[in-house]
Every structure is written in structure tokens, then in C-alpha cells.
Design a protein around this motif. Structure first.
Motif, mmCIF file in Angstrom:
data_model
loop_
_atom_site.group_PDB
_atom_site.id
_atom_site.type_symbol
_atom_site.label_atom_id
_atom_site.label_comp_id
_atom_site.label_asym_id
_atom_site.label_seq_id
_atom_site.Cartn_x
_atom_site.Cartn_y
_atom_site.Cartn_z
ATOM 1 N N PRO A 1 0.705 -1.321 0.085
ATOM 2 C CA PRO A 1 0.069 0.031 -0.118
ATOM 3 C C PRO A 1 0.964 1.179 -0.030
ATOM 4 C CG PRO A 1 -0.008 -1.172 2.100
ATOM 5 C CD PRO A 1 0.696 -2.104 1.161
ATOM 6 N N THR A 2 0.349 2.403 -0.850
ATOM 7 C CA THR A 2 1.357 3.426 -0.832
ATOM 8 C C THR A 2 1.628 4.158 0.560
ATOM 9 O OG1 THR A 2 -0.624 4.874 -0.975
ATOM 10 C CG2 THR A 2 0.656 3.894 -3.098
ATOM 11 N N GLY B 1 -1.432 -2.362 -3.087
ATOM 12 C CA GLY B 1 -0.839 -1.255 -3.797
ATOM 13 C C GLY B 1 -0.346 -1.796 -5.193
ATOM 14 N N ARG C 1 4.197 7.204 -4.061
ATOM 15 C CA ARG C 1 3.437 6.981 -2.891
ATOM 16 C C ARG C 1 3.048 8.046 -2.292
ATOM 17 N NH1 ARG C 1 7.465 2.921 -1.805
ATOM 18 N NH2 ARG C 1 8.713 4.403 -0.438
#
Lengths: 421, 433
Positions: free
Chosen positions: A93-94, A111, A289
Motif C-alpha cells: 500500500p502506498t 498497492g 507513494r
């Protein structure tokens, strides 16, 4: 509201039991990374569990290819611990430097690497959960192949904290790929970027990640992108970047790399850069991100739509007269578009300056037209976020027959309604 | 909503909190892992995101700037590591400084605390002569072992403070000592040296080394008269007006002196001098502060950009470098000191883990929160020791004193020096007297 920082599963069980007895409500927070895009519902609860003290990685088991971690463990810490053992935890996930395993499980975080590996959902083998009654349960098993019975683990991943408090998880690991390479492909338009992405997907290779960013996404970090070698073509009016991660054995990475170069050679103006320095690679992914916070910071009010669309239609909505960049040029309103190519997810970000409401309306109208066209192509508007989310229209609602039964399930787990998701 | 807010009486001093700056924070939380106090305490309200959340509540009148608010604002090291990682560029340092200024407008400190504070900030720091006088007293007290004895009987807090005191036996560096130093070799220009307040008293060799190394690089060094403390400590402790008054005095002193650049060898002072335009925003001096900022250079920043490195430097030592927060995060100067160290022949440079994480000195943080400060210091000393370096180099007097105390406590043999002292050693320049 009272914030507590439990350190053990027992403590959580006791707190839940007393909350149940007193009729108090409970919310759980991990890294709070979702609060930037979703309203902080937890603020309305009587008790807030801050899980940050439960941050132990209990074991990395090389022979069993799994890790055990407490819910408050930062995702990046699990990745680092796995890498140190020559293993690999792919979900990215970012927000991975701030978000927790428990939070990832609650929202089924995913992500860029969803494309090849999947998300959190695909890497949780088992869960430790304290139910609202204070009972302690385990789901799944400490092994890769556990197929008997209902898959309660998968049921709980993505359920928020509706059914109880996740205190720990058994995570699936993979051997670390021998080779890993990041390629930055700079292209003259969104359509060109989408075309190359599609060609890559059709060519029979699966990159670990294939991220497509439009001009407005690049614009918020213009200098950083140019310093990585992506030429600034702003004057032309449209451009995009494809950020590709390839992994596998070294020979395979080389072959995939060559293939990306071949495929993009057909597109005029494509520039394929292989990022060789580790520093460049981490900078490129860090730019990806931090994209959302960057977009949000530039806009007092904003809305974001998450649309699901089959990959090969990714380029269609913008292929003809209205590429996203030409929607609003140099106005106070910003429409940025980015996609996890191949995974079926497309994000539209609309930043609105309330002082220039008329322009805002214009932008919303255009975005709605784009969303309508996406729907016409069979896309679903899965979620909307942000203070101006209502402007984007209705989300796709699940079937009511299913929702009723889910509500009943929730009542059976949590009869007193203690948990606030 | 807006109308009702306007009707409510505004919290005094709240206009110091710039709403536009608060709003640059989108609460993404990328700062959390970089924040030393959050890492240590694990409390959201002791993270940059949590602190901004509180500031916003105070700005909107939903929260009073009470002692609890004060505690969270003052537990911040003001190290600004969060600024380095922040994706949206929140100017956290200036926000927390403003929040402290709001706190100070509401605070009623106990008499003794207020007296101590006024003595230090108003009576002592702005006056070089008084600082030198106090330095002389301390030096004599140390020489006849009075301080060692005092340490045995002093109450806890005072003992902690005495532990930080360096060896003062070297020759003091008096303002009269260097009004001008001639360059050795071809003359490249003239620079004005920022003198500071406590540093020349506590670390006189650093000032001497700075001047001599600059001369070795071909610069005539002038120490302009009339300059005073930069005001960083005042600003960091909510005494904004006092900081502004000091800034104005420094502008006058350095404008009169001229020169190609103003050189600072203390990271904390450098960051503040470079931010004078912000400090003096809305005053008649703001434009002058902008001109001043354009010529302020950190010592390392200035030398790394020098057209030529003088020949003849050599040092056979293993060296590691600790980033002062206000150099790495406050001024974004990281590469330059390392570059200067690595280019000295025979120096073996070893990077330490988390070199840019605060050592716990943080202005007067180590005096106010010795317990917490010690925890940061121990981690830092561990990381430095792991490199096996003989010399731990830094570029700020606060860090230097803190690290020296840490080395003494740990019983290690490594020496903590300022970058200028190391360069002086490499060029065979005497910095002792």
C-alpha cells in the motif's frame, strides 16, 4: 473519547468486556492513514484503541515461508524483516511506511504490486481476533495450504473493525526475487501510456507493478520527475509516465526489460529509462507513494473517485476528444488521473478551489461526463472520497439482499453494537 | 459556521498560528516514523500530525492553549525531521515555534522558573560580555575542582546540567582576539564570521578553528562588532519578540561589516539566520532580512562550494558524521560536510546508522527533559560506536556538547569534534590557542 494503547491481547479482551458491560462504543486505529481520505468515524466512539504498542514481529519462519506479527506492526517493518531473511512480503500500500498490518487487514489494503502478487487479502494466512464479547479466536492456520471449512480469514480481511479487533496475523511470504528492476517510461500522452501498458499486458509478461500517471500527477512533483530523467513536455500539453517494476530471476528480468523497450519503440516519443541506482529507484516509488498527499495539499477542497474498469478499456475513455489533461488547462481546478494498469483500477482526483466555484462546477460537469462514459463502458464507480465526494454522484451499492444478511452476521458477532468501523 | 466563530472571543495570540500553514498538512502520517518523540513515546499527540491537529483546534478556538497543549508543544525536539519527509512541505518548525509563542502568552510560570528563564534569555544570552564573565567563573570553578564537588551535592536536575559542561581548561576565545584574520595564500575574498553566544565560551577552539580554516582557504575573516545571539533559543521557546529584537541588532551589525558571505558554524543559528525574513515578516526589516539571508552560509556549505581546496591536508583517522538537525532538516545541507570529510586524503569515512536522527540536544531540550534526551543520546552513541570511528564529527555546538557528554558517560575513547576542528587538524592548523 478516551484513547487507550493496549499492549496485549488480554488487555484488549478485558477492555472489550468492560465496554460491552457499560454499553460503551469502541473504535480501532492503526496508522490512521485512511483518515486523510475518509472522515474519521473513530472520533465518535467512547473508546479508541491505538494499536501502536502492539508492534512486535514475533517470527519470520524461513522454512514455513511465513511471518507472525502483531496488528500494530508497520507494514514496511514486516517487509524489511522479511527481506533481511531473503524473503519477500509483496503487499505495498502506498502508505506502507506509516500504515500497520492491522490497518491493512481492516481495509484490505493493496498497492502497485497487486498486478502480479495481489494485496493484503492474498497474504494473510490466519488471524488472531478478539470478539466484542471478549472471546479470543484464531482463524486460518499456520500453513500455506489450509482448505478445510469456511475461509473466515478472508471474510474478516476488509471488514473494518466490524466483527472484532484483529490483534495479530500470520502472513504468507515468498522467496525474495533474485532480480528487481524499475523502468520509467515517459510518453507523450495518456493514450500513448495506456497503449504501451496494454501492449505489455498482452505480450504475455506480468510486471510486478505497472503504474500509469497523467500530466497533473507529474506536475505536482515536476522537478523530482525531471531529475529522474523524465523530460518535461508540459508545453506540448499532455504526457504520462509508466512506472514499471519487473522482477524474477536475472535473465527473465533482462528479457522483460528488452520486451518493454521493443513494445514502446512502436509509440512515437516514448523514452524508456532503466533506473539503475538504488537511490533513484526508491525516489521514483516514493514519488508515486506521496502522490495523493501532494495532490490534496494543492487543493482546499477535493473529491476522488475510484472506478473499476476492465484493463483493456483503460485507454478508451480518454482516447478521443477529451484526454484528462485537456479538460481544464491552467485553471484553479485540477483533474488528475492515475491507474494501476492491469488491475482494473482507475483513480480520478478532482481538486476544487471553492473561491472559484464556477470553474469548480465546470470541472465537476466534465468529470461526471468522464465517469458516465466509464459507466457506459461497463465500469463501476466503486468508491468516492473527499469533502466534495457527493459532487461525483452515487457509488455502486451492493445488492440489498446481501447487505441484510451481512447486517445479521454483524449483529451475531456484536449484539450490543460496540464496534464502530 | 464562520459567523458563529467570529462572534466567539478569539483566543489571545492565536493569530500567530498561520492557518494557511496548518492547512498544508493533509494528515497523511508520513512524518510519524521520522519523528523521534513519536518513535520513543508512541503517542499520536507527540507526533507532528498530532501536534498539528492540536494547533488546528487551538486556532479554531476549540481548545485552550493550556498546560497540556504546552506539554505536547514543548516535548517536540523542533528537529524538523518531519519537514524532510513531508510530501506537502508543511513548515513544521515555524508552526511549533508559533504554537509555543501562543502558549507563552497564556502561561503563568512559577516565580523561580520565570526568574531563571528571564536571567538566561534576557539578561545573559544577548550579552557576550556577561557570557564571557560567566564562562570565566565556570572555568575557575572547574580548575579548582569546585564543580566536581558541586556535582556530588547538587540536586538531580542541576547535576544533569553540570554533566553536560565540557572541559573549559583551554584558552578562551574573546571577541577582541579575532577582529580580522589575514588569508594564507592567495586572497579569494572576505567573509564575516557569526560569533554566537554560548559557543565561543563553551567551545572556544571551534571558533578559532573556523576562522583559521577559512583563512587557509584564502578568505579574510572579520568578526563584526555589535552582533549578538541569533535568537534561536528565544524563538524555540516562545519568546518571539525577543528573537525579533536580536535579529534586528544582527542585521545592523552585518550590514555594516559587508563581506562576500556571513559564515555560521552552528547549525541551529544558521537555520535561524536564514529564516530571519520569516521571523521579521510584516516588520520594516523584512526586506533587509531577505538580503541578509542571501549571504548567510553554513561553514560546510561555504567551503564545499569553494573554487579550490587548498593542498596539504591529510588525516589518518576513521571518521563518522552526525547530522545536526538544523543543518540536515532545517537547511537541507547533508552532502557538503560529508564531501569535505571524504576528500581529505587518508580519512576513512564510515556512515553511521540514522545519522540524521536527533541526538537529543535540541537547543535546551537536554536541560528541560534530561530523561528523554538521554534516551535519544544513548541510541546515537550506540550507532556512532558501531562504526568504530575515532572521530565523531558534527557541525553544531549543542550536538557537540551532548555527544561529548554521551561519550564520557559511555567511557568510550572516540573524540567528538566540530568539522572545523577536524579540517584544522588536517591542515596542521593550531586551534588550541
Amino acid at each position: 473519547m478516551q484513547v487507550v494503547q493496549p499492549a496485549t491481547t488480554q488487555e484488549i479482551a478485558e477492555l472489550l468486556r468492560s465496554a460491552q458491560a457499560k454499553g460503551a462504543s469502541v473504535a480501532v486505529r492503526g496508522g490512521r492513514t485512511l483518515e486523510q481520505i475518509l472522515p474519521a468515524e473513530g472520533a465518535a466512539s467512547d473508546l479508541l484503541f491505538d494499536m501502536s504498542r502492539m508492534n512486535r514481529i514475533e517470527s519470520i519462519e524461513k522454512g514455513n515461508l511465513l511471518a507472525r506479527a502483531e496488528a500494530g506492526t508497520i507494514t514496511a517493518a514486516v517487509q524489511a524483516a522479511a527481506e533481511a531473511e531473503g524473503l519477500f512480503y509483496p503487499p505495498d500500500p502506498t502508505s506502507l511506511e506509516t500504515s500497520t498490518i492491522g490497518g491493512n487487514i481492516a481495509c484490505s489494503a493493496t498497492g502497485p504490486r497487486q498486478l502480479k502478487y495481489g494485496g493484503t487479502r492474498d497474504f494473510v494466512l490466519g488471524l488472531e481476533v478478539v470478539l466484542p464479547s471478549g472471546e479470543h479466536i484464531r482463524t486460518g492456520a499456520d500453513m500455506q495450504k489450509s482448505v478445510a471449512g469456511y475461509d473466515m480469514t478472508r471474510f474478516l480481511v476488509g471488514s473494518g473493525a466490524r466483527f472484532g479487533v484483529v490483534t495479530g496475523a500470520v502472513l504468507r511470504l515468498l522467496p525474495k526475487p533474485q532480480g528487481r528492476r524499475t523502468i520509467l517510461c515517459s510518453l507523450p500522452s495518456w493514450t500513448a501510456g495506456a497503449a504501451v501498458a496494454l501492449a505489455v499486458l498482452k505480450s504475455g509478461m506480468t510486471p510486478a507493478a505497472l503504474e500509469l500517471l497523467d500530466l497533473h500527477c507529474l506536475e505536482v512533483d515536476r522537478e523530482a520527475w525531471t531529475s529522474l530523467g523524465a523530460p518535461w513536455r508540459g508545453a506540448v500539453g499532455a504526457e504520462s509516465v509508466l512506472l514499471i517494476e519487473l522482477d524474477g530471476v536475472e535473465a527473465s528480468v533482462n528479457r522483460q526489460h528488452a520486451q518493454v523497450e521493443r513494445l514502446s519503440a512502436d509509440t512515437a516519443g516514448a523514452l524508456v529509462l532503466s533506473l539503475t541506482e538504488p537511490d533513484e529507484v526508491s525516489r521514483a516509488w516514493e514519488l508515486r507513494r506521496r502522490l495523493l498527499p501532494r495532490l490534496m495539499a494543492g487543493s482546499p477542497t477535493w473529491a476522488m473517485a475510484l472506478a473499476a474498469i476492465v484493463p483493456d478499456k483503460l485507454l478508451l475513455p480518454f482516447s478521443s476528444d477529451e484526454p484528462p489533461v485537456s479538460l481544464i488547462s491552467n485553471g484553479p481546478t485540477r483533474v488528475a488521473c492515475f491507474a494501476h494498469a492491469g488491475t482494473g483500477v482507475l483513480h480520478l482526483f478532482v481538486g476544487i478551489d471553492p473561491a472559484k466555484e464556477r470553474d469548480g462546477d465546470e470541472a465537476i460537469a466534465l468529470v461526471r461526463r468522464m465517469l458516465q462514459r466509464l459507466r457506459d463502458l461497463g465500469a463501476k464507480l466503486l468508491r468516492t472520497y473527499g469533502p466534495a465526494r457527493r459532487l461525483l454522484g452515487e457509488e455502486e451499492a451492493p445488492a440489498s439482499a446481501l447487505m441484510e444478511r451481512l447486517a445479521a452476521a454483524q449483529r451475531s458477532f456484536d449484539p450490543k453494537g460496540v464496534m464502530i468501523p | 459556521m464562520r459567523a458563529t466563530l467570529a462572534e466567539k472571543p478569539q483566543t489571545r495570540g492565536v493569530e500567530l498560528l498561520d492557518r494557511a500553514k496548518i492547512d498544508t498538512c493533509v494528515q497523511c502520517g508520513m512524518c510519524l516514523t521520522s519523528c523521534p518523540t513519536y518513535r520513543e513515546l508512541g503517542v499520536e499527540m507527540d507526533s507532528p500530525r498530532g501536534r498539528i491537529f492540536l494547533m488546528k483546534a487551538v486556532q479554531e478556538g476549540r481548545l485552550q492553549p493550556d498546560e497540556l497543549f504546552a506539554k505536547h508543544m514543548y516535548l517536540c525536539l523542533d528537529c524538523r525531521a518531519c519537514e524532510t519527509v513531508c510530501p506537502t512541505g508543511v513548515p513544521f518548525g515555524s508552526l511549533v515555534e508559533a504554537a509555543r509563542a501562543v502558549v507563552e502568552q497564556h502561561r503563568r510560570l512559577p516565580f523561580l522558573t520565570r526568574l531563571m528563564r528571564d536571567l538566561a534569555f534576557r539578561w545573559l544570552l544577548p550579552h557576550p560580555g556577561r557570557l564571557q564573565f560567566l564562562g570565566a567563573i565556570l572555568r575557575h570553578a572547574q580548575r579548582c575542582r569546585l564543580l566536581a564537588i558541586a556535582k556530588l551535592f547538587a540536586p538531580g536536575r542541576l547535576r544533569d546540567w553540570l554533566t553536560l559542561l565540557p572541559d573549559l581548561s583551554g584558552r578562551p576565545f574573546l571577541p577582541g582576539d579575532v577582529i580580522s584574520i589575514r588569508p594564507t595564500g592567495p586572497r579569494r575574498g572576505e567573509v564575516a564570521l557569526f560569533w554566537g553566544c554560548a559557543a565561543p565560551v563553551l567551545l572556544p577552539n571551534v571558533q578559532r578553528a573556523t576562522a583559521r580554516v577559512l583563512a587557509r582557504y584564502g578568505y579574510e575573516v572579520v568578526v563584526p562588532e555589535g552582533q549578538t545571539c541569533c535568537g534561536a533559543l528565544h524563538l524555540h521557546n516562545g519568546l518571539r519578540e525577543e528573537a525579533q529584537a536580536l535579529a534586528k541588532r544582527n542585521l545592523v551589525a552585518f550590514e555594516a561589516a559587508g563581506g562576500d558571505a556571513v559564515i555560521v558554524n552552528a547549525a541551529g543559528c544558521g537555520a535561524t539566520l536564514k529564516e530571519y525574513p520569516e521571523l521579521l515578516r510584516g516588520t520594516a526589516e523584512q526586506a533587509r532580512a531577505l538580503h541578509f539571508r542571501a549571504v548567510v552560509r553554513d561553514f560546510a556549505e561555504f567551503l564545499a562550494a569553494a573554487p579550490e581546496t587548498p593542498a596539504g591536508g591529510r588525516l589518518k583517522k576513521t571518521v563518522t558524521y552526525q547530522d545536526p538537525c538544523h543543518l540536515a532538516h532545517g537547511q537541507r545541507v547533508r552532502r557538503e560536510p560529508r564531501q569535505l570529510l571524504k576528500t581529505i586524503p587518508d580519512v576513512e569515512f564510515k556512515e553511521m546508522r540514522d545519522a540524521d536522527r536527533c541526538c537529543g540536544s535540541a537547543g535546551i531540550y537536554n536541560l528541560l527533559y534530561p530523561g528523554l534526551s538521554q534516551r535519544f543520546l544513548r541510541a546515537k552513541i550506540d550507532h556512532a560506536a558501531q562504526t568504530g570511528a575515532q572521530l565523531i564529527v558534527t557541525a553544531n555546538p549543542g550536538c557537540q556538547l551532548q555527544l561529548q557528554a554521551g561519550i564520557r558517560q559511555a567511557g568510550l575513547s572516540a573524540e567528538v569534534v566540530h568539522l572545523a576542528e577536524l579540517l584544522a587538524q588536517a591542515y596542521g592548523l593550531d586551534s588550541g590557542g
